[in-house]
Design a protein around this motif. Sequence first.
Motif, PDB file in Angstrom:
ATOM      1  N   THR A 105      29.368 -35.904 -68.070  1.00  0.00           N
ATOM      2  CA  THR A 105      29.691 -36.165 -69.469  1.00  0.00           C
ATOM      3  C   THR A 105      28.846 -35.247 -70.343  1.00  0.00           C
ATOM      4  OG1 THR A 105      27.963 -37.807 -69.711  1.00  0.00           O
ATOM      5  CG2 THR A 105      30.104 -38.606 -68.979  1.00  0.00           C
ATOM      6  N   ALA A 107      26.618 -36.112 -72.502  1.00  0.00           N
ATOM      7  CA  ALA A 107      25.221 -36.553 -72.464  1.00  0.00           C
ATOM      8  C   ALA A 107      24.561 -36.166 -71.146  1.00  0.00           C
ATOM      9  CB  ALA A 107      25.146 -38.061 -72.675  1.00  0.00           C
ATOM     10  N   GLU A 108      25.302 -36.280 -70.059  1.00  0.00           N
ATOM     11  CA  GLU A 108      24.725 -35.909 -68.758  1.00  0.00           C
ATOM     12  C   GLU A 108      24.436 -34.413 -68.682  1.00  0.00           C
ATOM     13  OE1 GLU A 108      26.813 -39.430 -66.098  1.00  0.00           O
ATOM     14  OE2 GLU A 108      27.733 -37.466 -66.251  1.00  0.00           O
ATOM     15  N   LEU A 137      22.054 -34.803 -79.509  1.00  0.00           N
ATOM     16  CA  LEU A 137      23.442 -35.064 -79.905  1.00  0.00           C
ATOM     17  C   LEU A 137      23.559 -35.158 -81.431  1.00  0.00           C
ATOM     18  CD1 LEU A 137      24.596 -37.665 -77.228  1.00  0.00           C
ATOM     19  CD2 LEU A 137      25.665 -35.460 -77.705  1.00  0.00           C
ATOM     20  N   GLY A 144      27.502 -40.241 -80.703  1.00  0.00           N
ATOM     21  CA  GLY A 144      28.575 -41.112 -80.262  1.00  0.00           C
ATOM     22  C   GLY A 144      29.582 -40.430 -79.353  1.00  0.00           C
ATOM     23  N   GLY A 146      28.574 -38.785 -76.589  1.00  0.00           N
ATOM     24  CA  GLY A 146      27.862 -38.497 -75.345  1.00  0.00           C
ATOM     25  C   GLY A 146      28.655 -38.807 -74.102  1.00  0.00           C
ATOM     26  N   ASN A 147      29.486 -39.830 -74.153  1.00  0.00           N
ATOM     27  CA  ASN A 147      30.215 -40.213 -72.943  1.00  0.00           C
ATOM     28  C   ASN A 147      31.523 -39.450 -72.758  1.00  0.00           C
ATOM     29  OD1 ASN A 147      28.318 -41.917 -72.112  1.00  0.00           O
ATOM     30  ND2 ASN A 147      29.437 -43.819 -72.504  1.00  0.00           N
ATOM     31  N   ARG A 148      31.767 -38.504 -73.642  1.00  0.00           N
ATOM     32  CA  ARG A 148      33.038 -37.784 -73.562  1.00  0.00           C
ATOM     33  C   ARG A 148      33.045 -36.802 -72.402  1.00  0.00           C
ATOM     34  NH1 ARG A 148      35.636 -37.474 -78.847  1.00  0.00           N
ATOM     35  NH2 ARG A 148      36.625 -35.533 -78.223  1.00  0.00           N
TER      36      ARG A 148
END
Lengths: 235, 572
Positions: A105, A107-108, A137, A144, A146-148
Amino acid sequence: MTDTPQDGLHVHIERLGSAHHALVSGLRLAVPPGEILTLMGPSGCGKSSVLAAIAGTLASVSEGLQPLQLQGSVQLNGRELAHLPTHQRGVGLVFQDALLFPHMTVAENLLFAVPVSDVSGTRSTHAQRQARVQQALQEAELSGMGNRDPSTLSGGQRARVALMRALLAEPQALLLDEPFSKLDAALRAQLRPWVFAHVRERRIPVVLVTHDEQDVADPQRVLHLRAAEESPHHV
Amino acid sequence: MPVVKVFGPLLLALIAALPIGAALWAVGAQMLHAAAWQALWADPQTWRAWGMTLWTGLASTALAWITVAHVLASGFIRQQLGRWLSHLPALLATPHAAMAIGLVLWLSPSGWALRLVSPGLTGFDAPPPWFTTQDPWGLGLILALWLKEVPFLLWVAATQMQREDLRRRWQAEYALAQTLGRTPAQAFAQIIWPQLAPRLRWPLLAVLAYGLTVVDMALIIGPASPPTLAVLAWQWLSDADLLTQSQGVAAAGWLTGTVLVAGVLMVVALRVVASKRPFASRGKRPQSQASDRDGLLSQKTPTWLLHFCRRLPPQPNAMWTIILTAYIAVWSALTVGSVSGVWPFPQVWPELWTLNAWQQVASSAHTVWTTLGLGVASASVCVLWSVAWLELTPRRWQQALQPWFLLPLVLPSVLWVVGLYSLALHTRLEGQWLGLSLAHAVMVLPYVLLALVPAYQAVDPRQAALVASLGHGRSVYMWRVKWPLLQRAIASAWAVGFAVSVAQYLPTLYVGAGRFATVTTEAVTLAAGAQRSLMSAYAALQMLLPIAAFALAAWLGRPRRFEKIAPMKATS
């Protein structure tokens, strides 16, 4: 912090090329901390190879061709880098493609770059590292997201994540290899000041490769490389 | 450090090259037997068998090539290729022997095809004395080979066309060609196909070699008198008489020569066709659209290809539909056959349904375990070796040695088993599980390597540079970026290897010295007898095992699911 003469990036390339063909020779460049040097020249003149020599990634640019070799020195804050592997150099890289890892993702991708321990050697907790990701971010105006899946981001968003990722690794120097060339003019104009502000804030030397005059960060610090046969010169 | 860098690749090269070289050496030594060659020439069956080999091998290869060009063209032009090819694993997982058995269940005089129309249309109350399977013209064998080889070639093409870098470039070039005034069909025929076809040369060579030398399929559905030369060689090799055995070795040698000559001729033929391509000559620029709407260019493009491309039926592709239908027919024949009891002729469905055959299979579970064990062992060894090879050796080594590792793909299996058997005799591994699994590994290796190489070539070298610039060493790059991204390719290469191992017939019998029964040897052996249900059960199992492996691989290599749009997760 006061700059001593050996602070910053000092590169002296006596010869960079394959066994038969010198791509760049007799090139010196010095970039003090917090400054951005722009390296310009026609395609094929060896701009990207100079960056690869600084980052220690010559093996990956010479794919399929004769391997390139560097004779000369690369010094960063008084430390000689030329014989170090890339991951010990502390030199960050940003390519024209964002090259976000597709299996992570957003964030990752960022977390991947956050060092496990800080400068003094104490280990950061997972929460501390996550906090830095969140902060990055925010700075990239992507809170918001981050998980994309990185492939769902727009070109400009991807470019910002790529820069943030490079900066999160706390490099002591940063190399930008045509970072704007895949973006449209409006996006470039938007992104340029954002990138320059962020890298200057870190007080690290930065080398920017481009063939677009508009990308020049600092008109005082521009180096033109000519095509291979001729020797490069300062402007 | 440099010592390790040279020593590692050298060791890897030796591990794989030695068995191949030693097997070839051993079989070569046995071929220097003048009496054997005289016996081969003198045998009246030899020439007719050879003729049958040439006919079936060449015809099935040519058909497969044309079909593949057609399916790829229409799939690419309609942007449907990805969807069509999603069925591919199931087709690939159907072993040759199972395909042949399934076709026999349909086509034989007492098969489903005639039952469906009897006695209504034909008036038959009993199976007619027809040669619809094992027909003397080799048509059944050609059909079976065609059905099996088209999915294989499509799969290799798909590994190329689904490479991210190539896919993007080809899509762009294809679009560009159309802006220069080419029709979609011309754009494919002139831009994409000339780039794709050379990449399919090795696999096509393998298809040709397979068609010329196949034994298990030819035993089941091929002509019987005379059989193909490969079957004849196999019969001689399994003879008790020593001279007959060496006649078999000579026949294997002759077959190898045939494959090599045919392969060279085929490559030359493809080159000639390629050199007549429109823009091959230097300095010639593409014709402008105005002068060329329908004239010059279509003459320069392989006409059969254009012909196919122009006449694309609206939806879906007819050829592909035929192939899919044939597979579904074969699967259902195997399924119904395996649970059939009493089944008098003109009836479409069995009178009695029974699980007897499956109970029999279950009671000889060791057959299944042997099959599984051999498949898992040989596929795993080959995947480990291939990954190590692709990681550690310089590109130049890989390119130089690849043809050597692909040899098992193009040389006849009758030749390999002779060589591998004498190798096993020398190392006292004949009839041993270890020797047999190594023999399987030699046959599996080229497929695994072929499956992995494109994925490795597609790895962006900048990614390694980028990871290093973030301060991570090589192992972080390997474990967290490169291998996770290659997981899908590695998993499917493993499944391919497993499927190839399951399908091995000759090596299992010969190197195993007849001591090991796998689902494949059982199925082929039963095909000669009258136990329809047991034969069908083993053939179905021969297919189910690889399908399970492919399913496992698909699960292991499933792409990650991302949340679409969601608030940032708190620290986990």
